[in-house]
Design a protein around this motif. Structure first.
Motif, PDB file in Angstrom:
ATOM      1  N   TYR A  65      43.886  28.061  40.935  1.00  0.00           N
ATOM      2  CA  TYR A  65      44.245  28.381  42.766  1.00  0.00           C
ATOM      3  C   TYR A  65      45.882  28.635  43.008  1.00  0.00           C
ATOM      4  O   TYR A  65      47.364  28.521  41.549  1.00  0.00           O
ATOM      5  CB  TYR A  65      43.953  27.881  43.973  1.00  0.00           C
ATOM      6  N   HIS A  66      46.177  29.672  43.688  1.00  0.00           N
ATOM      7  CA  HIS A  66      47.423  30.313  43.737  1.00  0.00           C
ATOM      8  C   HIS A  66      48.403  29.626  45.051  1.00  0.00           C
ATOM      9  O   HIS A  66      47.869  29.600  46.092  1.00  0.00           O
ATOM     10  CB  HIS A  66      48.121  31.564  42.930  1.00  0.00           C
ATOM     11  N   ASP A  67      50.168  29.364  45.177  1.00  0.00           N
ATOM     12  CA  ASP A  67      49.899  29.145  45.952  1.00  0.00           C
ATOM     13  C   ASP A  67      50.733  30.360  47.629  1.00  0.00           C
ATOM     14  O   ASP A  67      50.886  30.525  48.341  1.00  0.00           O
ATOM     15  CB  ASP A  67      51.655  28.534  46.883  1.00  0.00           C
ATOM     16  N   GLY A  68      50.661  31.870  46.759  1.00  0.00           N
ATOM     17  CA  GLY A  68      51.134  32.695  47.311  1.00  0.00           C
ATOM     18  C   GLY A  68      49.396  33.963  46.658  1.00  0.00           C
ATOM     19  O   GLY A  68      48.338  33.157  45.696  1.00  0.00           O
ATOM     20  N   THR A  69      49.515  35.065  47.255  1.00  0.00           N
ATOM     21  CA  THR A  69      48.616  35.889  46.481  1.00  0.00           C
ATOM     22  C   THR A  69      49.293  37.109  45.744  1.00  0.00           C
ATOM     23  O   THR A  69      50.412  36.751  45.466  1.00  0.00           O
ATOM     24  CB  THR A  69      48.472  37.207  47.562  1.00  0.00           C
ATOM     25  N   LEU A  70      47.724  36.906  44.886  1.00  0.00           N
ATOM     26  CA  LEU A  70      48.481  38.069  43.936  1.00  0.00           C
ATOM     27  C   LEU A  70      48.024  38.940  43.385  1.00  0.00           C
ATOM     28  O   LEU A  70      46.378  39.460  44.178  1.00  0.00           O
ATOM     29  CB  LEU A  70      47.767  36.925  42.130  1.00  0.00           C
ATOM     30  N   TYR A  71      48.408  40.176  42.927  1.00  0.00           N
ATOM     31  CA  TYR A  71      47.731  41.645  42.806  1.00  0.00           C
ATOM     32  C   TYR A  71      47.898  42.252  41.273  1.00  0.00           C
ATOM     33  O   TYR A  71      48.559  41.882  40.732  1.00  0.00           O
ATOM     34  CB  TYR A  71      48.707  42.275  43.748  1.00  0.00           C
ATOM     35  N   ALA A  72      46.980  41.739  41.008  1.00  0.00           N
ATOM     36  CA  ALA A  72      46.444  41.910  39.412  1.00  0.00           C
ATOM     37  C   ALA A  72      45.883  43.595  39.203  1.00  0.00           C
ATOM     38  O   ALA A  72      45.160  44.209  39.683  1.00  0.00           O
ATOM     39  CB  ALA A  72      45.856  40.898  38.676  1.00  0.00           C
ATOM     40  N   TYR A  73      46.269  43.946  37.982  1.00  0.00           N
ATOM     41  CA  TYR A  73      45.605  45.738  37.280  1.00  0.00           C
ATOM     42  C   TYR A  73      45.117  45.370  35.867  1.00  0.00           C
ATOM     43  O   TYR A  73      46.636  44.777  35.754  1.00  0.00           O
ATOM     44  CB  TYR A  73      47.037  46.850  37.139  1.00  0.00           C
ATOM     45  N   VAL A  74      44.288  45.796  35.786  1.00  0.00           N
ATOM     46  CA  VAL A  74      43.724  45.602  34.434  1.00  0.00           C
ATOM     47  C   VAL A  74      43.833  46.819  33.168  1.00  0.00           C
ATOM     48  O   VAL A  74      43.635  47.446  33.702  1.00  0.00           O
ATOM     49  CB  VAL A  74      41.927  45.326  34.322  1.00  0.00           C
ATOM     50  N   ARG A  75      45.148  46.291  32.473  1.00  0.00           N
ATOM     51  CA  ARG A  75      45.341  47.487  31.667  1.00  0.00           C
ATOM     52  C   ARG A  75      44.774  47.559  30.759  1.00  0.00           C
ATOM     53  O   ARG A  75      44.526  48.934  30.194  1.00  0.00           O
ATOM     54  CB  ARG A  75      46.828  46.817  31.486  1.00  0.00           C
ATOM     55  N   GLN A  76      43.924  46.578  30.310  1.00  0.00           N
ATOM     56  CA  GLN A  76      43.477  46.602  28.834  1.00  0.00           C
ATOM     57  C   GLN A  76      42.116  45.753  29.060  1.00  0.00           C
ATOM     58  O   GLN A  76      42.319  44.879  29.392  1.00  0.00           O
ATOM     59  CB  GLN A  76      43.751  46.602  27.628  1.00  0.00           C
ATOM     60  N   GLY A  77      40.695  46.187  28.785  1.00  0.00           N
ATOM     61  CA  GLY A  77      39.742  44.595  28.704  1.00  0.00           C
ATOM     62  C   GLY A  77      39.506  45.152  29.921  1.00  0.00           C
ATOM     63  O   GLY A  77      39.149  45.908  30.874  1.00  0.00           O
ATOM     64  N   THR A  78      38.564  43.646  29.970  1.00  0.00           N
ATOM     65  CA  THR A  78      37.626  43.984  31.139  1.00  0.00           C
ATOM     66  C   THR A  78      37.290  42.041  31.484  1.00  0.00           C
ATOM     67  O   THR A  78      37.372  41.188  30.902  1.00  0.00           O
ATOM     68  CB  THR A  78      35.712  44.250  30.805  1.00  0.00           C
ATOM     69  N   LEU A  79      37.503  41.971  32.706  1.00  0.00           N
ATOM     70  CA  LEU A  79      37.704  40.850  32.809  1.00  0.00           C
ATOM     71  C   LEU A  79      36.591  40.232  33.780  1.00  0.00           C
ATOM     72  O   LEU A  79      36.585  40.863  35.050  1.00  0.00           O
ATOM     73  CB  LEU A  79      38.994  40.518  33.859  1.00  0.00           C
ATOM     74  N   SER A  80      36.509  38.898  33.920  1.00  0.00           N
ATOM     75  CA  SER A  80      35.477  38.649  34.713  1.00  0.00           C
ATOM     76  C   SER A  80      35.252  37.275  35.049  1.00  0.00           C
ATOM     77  O   SER A  80      36.464  36.458  35.402  1.00  0.00           O
ATOM     78  CB  SER A  80      33.858  38.033  34.039  1.00  0.00           C
ATOM     79  N   HIS A  81      35.046  37.150  36.878  1.00  0.00           N
ATOM     80  CA  HIS A  81      36.254  36.844  37.709  1.00  0.00           C
ATOM     81  C   HIS A  81      35.539  35.871  38.231  1.00  0.00           C
ATOM     82  O   HIS A  81      33.707  36.481  38.906  1.00  0.00           O
ATOM     83  CB  HIS A  81      36.669  36.830  38.615  1.00  0.00           C
ATOM     84  N   PHE A  82      35.851  34.486  38.771  1.00  0.00           N
ATOM     85  CA  PHE A  82      34.264  33.967  39.374  1.00  0.00           C
ATOM     86  C   PHE A  82      35.358  32.809  40.244  1.00  0.00           C
ATOM     87  O   PHE A  82      36.073  31.851  39.305  1.00  0.00           O
ATOM     88  CB  PHE A  82      33.550  32.373  37.963  1.00  0.00           C
ATOM     89  N   ASP A  83      34.309  32.241  41.196  1.00  0.00           N
ATOM     90  CA  ASP A  83      35.234  31.670  42.818  1.00  0.00           C
ATOM     91  C   ASP A  83      34.493  29.840  42.203  1.00  0.00           C
ATOM     92  O   ASP A  83      33.403  29.720  41.415  1.00  0.00           O
ATOM     93  CB  ASP A  83      34.826  31.530  43.849  1.00  0.00           C
ATOM     94  N   ALA A  84      34.862  28.475  42.760  1.00  0.00           N
ATOM     95  CA  ALA A  84      34.496  27.747  42.103  1.00  0.00           C
ATOM     96  C   ALA A  84      33.148  26.727  42.344  1.00  0.00           C
ATOM     97  O   ALA A  84      32.665  25.817  42.719  1.00  0.00           O
ATOM     98  CB  ALA A  84      35.453  27.077  43.636  1.00  0.00           C
ATOM     99  N   THR A  85      32.516  27.832  42.923  1.00  0.00           N
ATOM    100  CA  THR A  85      30.553  27.712  42.803  1.00  0.00           C
ATOM    101  C   THR A  85      30.070  28.079  41.889  1.00  0.00           C
ATOM    102  O   THR A  85      29.144  27.943  42.293  1.00  0.00           O
ATOM    103  CB  THR A  85      30.449  28.135  44.515  1.00  0.00           C
ATOM    104  N   CYS A  86      30.962  29.044  40.773  1.00  0.00           N
ATOM    105  CA  CYS A  86      30.337  29.532  39.914  1.00  0.00           C
ATOM    106  C   CYS A  86      29.720  30.733  39.788  1.00  0.00           C
ATOM    107  O   CYS A  86      29.316  31.029  39.535  1.00  0.00           O
ATOM    108  CB  CYS A  86      29.816  29.131  38.563  1.00  0.00           C
ATOM    109  N   ALA A  87      29.503  31.391  41.363  1.00  0.00           N
ATOM    110  CA  ALA A  87      29.229  32.481  41.808  1.00  0.00           C
ATOM    111  C   ALA A  87      30.201  33.727  41.193  1.00  0.00           C
ATOM    112  O   ALA A  87      31.771  34.188  41.089  1.00  0.00           O
ATOM    113  CB  ALA A  87      29.162  33.360  42.749  1.00  0.00           C
ATOM    114  N   SER A  88      30.563  34.623  40.584  1.00  0.00           N
ATOM    115  CA  SER A  88      30.801  35.910  40.568  1.00  0.00           C
ATOM    116  C   SER A  88      31.224  36.760  41.577  1.00  0.00           C
ATOM    117  O   SER A  88      30.457  37.367  42.486  1.00  0.00           O
ATOM    118  CB  SER A  88      29.979  36.319  39.209  1.00  0.00           C
ATOM    119  N   ASP A  89      32.803  36.565  41.769  1.00  0.00           N
ATOM    120  CA  ASP A  89      33.122  37.584  42.510  1.00  0.00           C
ATOM    121  C   ASP A  89      34.184  39.129  41.791  1.00  0.00           C
ATOM    122  O   ASP A  89      34.471  39.407  42.977  1.00  0.00           O
ATOM    123  CB  ASP A  89      34.351  36.785  42.869  1.00  0.00           C
ATOM    124  N   GLY A  90      33.724  39.316  41.457  1.00  0.00           N
ATOM    125  CA  GLY A  90      33.929  40.341  40.560  1.00  0.00           C
ATOM    126  C   GLY A  90      33.950  40.536  38.757  1.00  0.00           C
ATOM    127  O   GLY A  90      34.050  39.333  37.734  1.00  0.00           O
TER     128      GLY A  90
END
Length: 144
Positions: A65-90
């Motif tokens: 986790y992060h102590d501040g907010t992050l903003y990310a741009y996917v420049r290449q590829g595909t990112l699969s993102h999951f929360d602590a319940t292992c549910a996909s959040d994007g």
């Protein structure tokens, strides 16, 4: 250049630009996951850091986790993102944006399930002196 980067960071935050990795993986991230600082500055008690993160095929960021907010741009590829319940959040494809909120209640992992590197351009907005991320234990759930 510093003024341009600040303007880009403020513009991203104002417009809601959400920038930036089988089985669950414990922290730290997988082999070959790298991060390079492209720019950084501090202002009003906050650190602003622009990094390029590369996640090779089949690898992940590790749970964190992060102590501040992050903003990310996917420049290449595909990112699969999951929360602590292992549910996909994007699933974020090339050209997509994502936002990772601050706090230990927002543990997550990013995975590269594709055949090419995932490359992210990530703006970190952190309390001054905070690390890029805080390791979190593997929650023990199974990722879909």
């Amino acid at each position: 250049m510093r003024t341009m980067l600040r303007a880009a960071a403020v513009g991203a935050a104002v417009t809601g630009l959400s920038l930036v990795p089988g089985a669950a993986q414990a922290t730290p991230g997988g082999p070959g996951v790298t991060g390079t600082v492209l720019a950084q500055w501090s202002e009003a008690g906050r650190d602003y850091v622009l990094r390029e993160i590369t996640i090779p095929p089949g690898q992940a960021t590790g749970w964190h986790y992060h102590d501040g907010t992050l903003y990310a741009y996917v420049r290449q590829g595909t990112l699969s993102h999951f929360d602590a319940t292992c549910a996909s959040d994007g699933v974020y494809k090339k050209g997509s944006f994502l936002k990772e909120p601050a706090g230990a209640d927002h543990v997550h992992i990013g995975q590269n399930r594709g055949a090419d590197n995932v490359v992210l351009e990530v703006l970190y907005v952190l309390p001054h002196g905070a690390p890029f991320s805080e390791d979190a234990p593997d929650p023990g759930c199974e990722l879909p």
